[in-house]
Structure formats: structure tokens, C-alpha cells
Scaffold this motif. Sequence first.
Motif, short mmCIF file in Angstrom:
data_model
loop_
_atom_site.label_atom_id
_atom_site.label_comp_id
_atom_site.label_asym_id
_atom_site.label_seq_id
_atom_site.Cartn_x
_atom_site.Cartn_y
_atom_site.Cartn_z
N ARG A 248 13.56 46.46 -15.14
CA ARG A 248 13.09 45.09 -14.87
C ARG A 248 13.18 44.73 -13.40
O ARG A 248 12.28 44.13 -12.83
CB ARG A 248 13.88 44.09 -15.71
N ALA A 249 14.26 45.13 -12.74
CA ALA A 249 14.42 44.80 -11.33
C ALA A 249 13.33 45.48 -10.49
O ALA A 249 12.76 44.87 -9.57
CB ALA A 249 15.81 45.23 -10.84
N GLU A 250 13.02 46.72 -10.80
CA GLU A 250 11.99 47.44 -10.05
C GLU A 250 10.61 46.83 -10.32
O GLU A 250 9.77 46.75 -9.41
CB GLU A 250 12.01 48.91 -10.43
N ARG A 251 10.38 46.40 -11.54
CA ARG A 251 9.10 45.75 -11.84
C ARG A 251 8.96 44.46 -11.05
O ARG A 251 7.88 44.16 -10.52
CB ARG A 251 9.00 45.47 -13.34
N MET A 252 10.03 43.68 -10.95
CA MET A 252 9.98 42.43 -10.18
C MET A 252 9.78 42.72 -8.71
O MET A 252 9.07 41.98 -8.01
CB MET A 252 11.26 41.64 -10.42
N ARG A 253 10.36 43.80 -8.21
CA ARG A 253 10.14 44.18 -6.82
C ARG A 253 8.68 44.54 -6.57
O ARG A 253 8.10 44.18 -5.54
CB ARG A 253 11.05 45.37 -6.46
N ALA A 254 8.08 45.25 -7.54
CA ALA A 254 6.68 45.62 -7.40
C ALA A 254 5.79 44.38 -7.37
O ALA A 254 4.88 44.26 -6.54
CB ALA A 254 6.26 46.54 -8.54
N LEU A 255 6.04 43.42 -8.26
CA LEU A 255 5.22 42.20 -8.30
C LEU A 255 5.40 41.38 -7.03
O LEU A 255 4.45 40.74 -6.56
CB LEU A 255 5.60 41.36 -9.53
N ALA A 256 6.60 41.39 -6.48
CA ALA A 256 6.86 40.59 -5.27
C ALA A 256 6.06 41.07 -4.07
O ALA A 256 5.81 40.29 -3.14
CB ALA A 256 8.35 40.61 -4.95
N SER A 257 5.64 42.33 -4.08
CA SER A 257 4.85 42.85 -2.97
C SER A 257 3.38 43.05 -3.35
O SER A 257 2.65 43.76 -2.66
CB SER A 257 5.45 44.17 -2.47
N SER A 258 2.97 42.43 -4.45
CA SER A 258 1.60 42.59 -4.96
C SER A 258 0.71 41.44 -4.53
O SER A 258 1.18 40.39 -4.05
CB SER A 258 1.62 42.68 -6.49
N TRP A 259 -0.61 41.64 -4.73
CA TRP A 259 -1.60 40.61 -4.43
C TRP A 259 -2.58 40.46 -5.58
O TRP A 259 -2.89 41.43 -6.28
CB TRP A 259 -2.42 40.97 -3.18
N CYS A 260 -3.06 39.24 -5.76
CA CYS A 260 -4.17 38.98 -6.68
C CYS A 260 -5.26 38.23 -5.93
O CYS A 260 -4.99 37.20 -5.30
CB CYS A 260 -3.70 38.17 -7.88
N VAL A 261 -6.47 38.74 -5.99
CA VAL A 261 -7.65 38.00 -5.54
C VAL A 261 -8.37 37.49 -6.78
O VAL A 261 -8.86 38.28 -7.59
CB VAL A 261 -8.59 38.89 -4.70
N SER A 262 -8.36 36.19 -6.96
CA SER A 262 -9.04 35.55 -8.08
C SER A 262 -10.45 35.16 -7.62
O SER A 262 -10.61 34.33 -6.73
CB SER A 262 -8.26 34.30 -8.51
N SER A 263 -11.46 35.78 -8.23
CA SER A 263 -12.83 35.57 -7.78
C SER A 263 -13.63 34.80 -8.82
O SER A 263 -13.76 35.25 -9.97
CB SER A 263 -13.50 36.92 -7.50
N ASP A 264 -14.14 33.66 -8.43
CA ASP A 264 -14.97 32.82 -9.29
C ASP A 264 -15.95 32.09 -8.37
O ASP A 264 -15.69 31.91 -7.18
CB ASP A 264 -14.10 31.84 -10.07
N VAL A 265 -17.05 31.64 -8.92
CA VAL A 265 -18.06 30.99 -8.08
C VAL A 265 -17.57 29.63 -7.58
O VAL A 265 -16.70 29.01 -8.18
CB VAL A 265 -19.39 30.83 -8.84
#
Length: 430
Positions: free
Chosen positions: A296-313
Motif C-alpha cells: 500500500r505504501a508503494e502504491r501511494m508513492r506511485a500515485l503521488a508522482s503520477s499525472w492525469c490529463v482529463s480531456s473533454d471538449v
Amino acid sequence: MPAAPLTHAEDLADFVAASPSSFHAAAEVARRLQAAGFAALDETDAWPEAAGRYLVVRDGAVIAWIVPQGATATTPVRVFGAHSDSPGFKLKPQPTTGRFGWLQAGVEVYGGPLLNSWLDRELRLAGRLVLDDGTELLAATGPLLRLPQLAIHLDREANEGLQLDRQAQTQPVWGLGVPASADLLAEVAASATVEGAPVDAGRIRGFDLVVADAARGAVFGRDDVFFAAGRLDDLASVHAGTVALAAAAEGFDADHIPVLAVFDHEEIGSATRSGAAGPFLEDVLERIGLALGADRAERMRALASSWCVSSDVGHSVHPNYAHKHDPVVQPVLGSGPILKINANQRYATDGAGAAAWHAWCGQAGVQSQSFVSNNTVPCGSTIGPITATRLGIRTVDVGIPILSMHSARELAGVSDLFDLTRAAEAFFRA
């Protein structure tokens, strides 16, 4: 207009034609990515732990990703998010209706469509059929229905402000006769097959069917600058993400996991098992992490350095209604994708997200515009804030500017569609 954006627009026209419903859109994304080497997984099976290209479909949603060689339990993800549904009409139970010698379809308004835009168009039915043995099939008719407008002779004030009763005046016609002698579901079933044979309508136990514009998308205007089609909100983004991920897969060697997340039900709030407010993306990311040995700790570390681009018109400035837009920030078709900003976080973009988006656009050689609402006009929202809230991933909301949003047939810029795809590929690769 250069050849590459025009070729891209024609491919989008093919994509829209193949995607009259969210279920069809998910299937078309899967078909295209499988052709690019992605393996389709089932949520009920154990998933492979090896590096590779994968996808999974859940109803009208689909998520695809690439696990590169050398990925670890803390490898971040790059999520490009979009949605597969569009506002319009959904078929009701017992849909075969009619009166006065007309056969009609019983439909319910889905989301917030511009109702008047659906008048006097050839329409089709499309979606999912569920048979008596649990088999799920996709079905899509050709042009079958129409919402005929009342003649001006019978409504002299129609041009002063036409308003449609959502129950009485939005039931399309599809034939002549009496309901007792007709079966609309049989018309839909005839467009689907089981083992090469047409489906027996008597076997249908459930369905999710929507109405879609039957006309093909088209390029037009001086210098071929415009593209019009149904469901550009948000198939324009779904197509961009699909093309970009397939392109990025060739020789991919970055230190993150690129993910395409196409959700259903954005137009009605996203709170479903296949919507952005549901668990689909979280489920997939957790299983990716488990395959990489993450706790769980490693998963949270991965999400903390992640990005999401939400694309909508988003909205282009409208030349006939300029007062509805911000007086200074006025994106227009043909000047690049848009960065969507709202002080009240109806869009998830912040300063860090804006800087990151401009960097990805710069890497792609793409010009970007900003969008912000007029203070007197309520701002819409999309999947970005929902994804940021559910997962804590840094998120930026983007898209392309269009006119006629939520119309049966929307208007985009040919070059913007191509540039969004280029920016998405840079985001996946960077």
C-alpha cells in the motif's frame, strides 16, 4: 489544410461512425488497440505480471495501459482520461409506442442535450442487448427514426422561441401502423447476430440502447478548417487518446506507465461502476501495482508522482453570442487545444498542472489556448475533479474548443483535433 490533420479527421469520422453508443466506443477502442498489440484481459481472470500492453473493457468503459520493461512497485502512471457517452435519448422499457397511425419509440432524455438540434435528422438506435442466456451483444441499426418538427404554418411563433415538451414532443417516429403489430426491439435485434444468425427478439431480456445521429462526420469550410459530427463530446478525446497510445506503444521506454481511461456516464454525473466516480480506474491501477509487487505504501508513492490529463471538449467563443464568453480569454477553433481553468475547481487545473500541460504541448510542437467562463455563466465540470478526488493524482483539465456543444451534431476545428492527439502522445511518451 495539411494532409495529416485531414487524414486524422477522416479517421475520426470512421471512429464516430463505429461508436454510436458508449458500448460501441469501448469496443472500437479495444479493437484498434488490439490491432496495435494490446492484449484484452478479463476482470474475472488472473492478470499477467509481465511487462506488456493490456486493456480491459467494463460495460461502456475501457482502460488500456503499457507496463514497460523495468517498471517497479513505485513506477508512476500517466492517465489520459475521457468519456464515451454523449447527451441524447435512451430507449425506455416497452419502447414500441405510437398513435394516429404512426409508430413511435418511447425514449427518455439522457443528460442535457440541445433538444431542438435533434429535430428533422435521420437517427439510429445502438447499444447493448442481453439475451436469455446472459449473452451480451452489440447492436446498431441504420437510419431508422426521426423527430419531425411541427410545420411553421401550425406554430406561427416557433421562431420566437421553440420549447419542446420532454415527454410529449420527443418521441421519434420509425414507421406507420399500430403498436400492437410492430416490435421496435425486433428492428434492433435484426442488426445483431449470434453465431452468424440474426438475433431472435424474443430472447432479449435486457437492453441499453441510445439514439444517435445517423449522418457521417464531415470536413468542410474554407480551406477545410471545420469538422462536424455527432458525439464529439467526448469521442474527439477518446479518439485522440486511442491514436496517441497506439503510437506511443511503438518503442516505448519511458519511466512511467501510460494509461488511457475512457469512462461512461460522464453526462449524468459519473456515479456508476463504469463512470469516473466509480472504482474502475482505481481497481485497474491497484491490480497493476499488485502485479509489480507493490504494497500500500508503494502504491501511494506511485500515485503521488503520477499525472492525469482529463480531456473533454470546451467552448469556443461564438461569434453570434460573444457576450456569453469571458471578454478577454476567448479560445477559437483552429488555434489549438484548450487548458480549462476555474477558480472554484470545477476543473482540476492549477498552476502546476498548467505548467506541465504547456511543457507537453511544447514537446509536441502544439499551440495551446486557455478557457475560463464568464463570471455570469455557470461553469460546467467533467471527470478531472472526480479523478483527482478519488485518487489524489495531480490532474489538469484540457480539451478542444467546439461550438454547438450537446447538439446532435457538434463543430470542431480540424487542426485542433490533430493537435490534441499530438499533445496526448507527448504526454504518454514524456
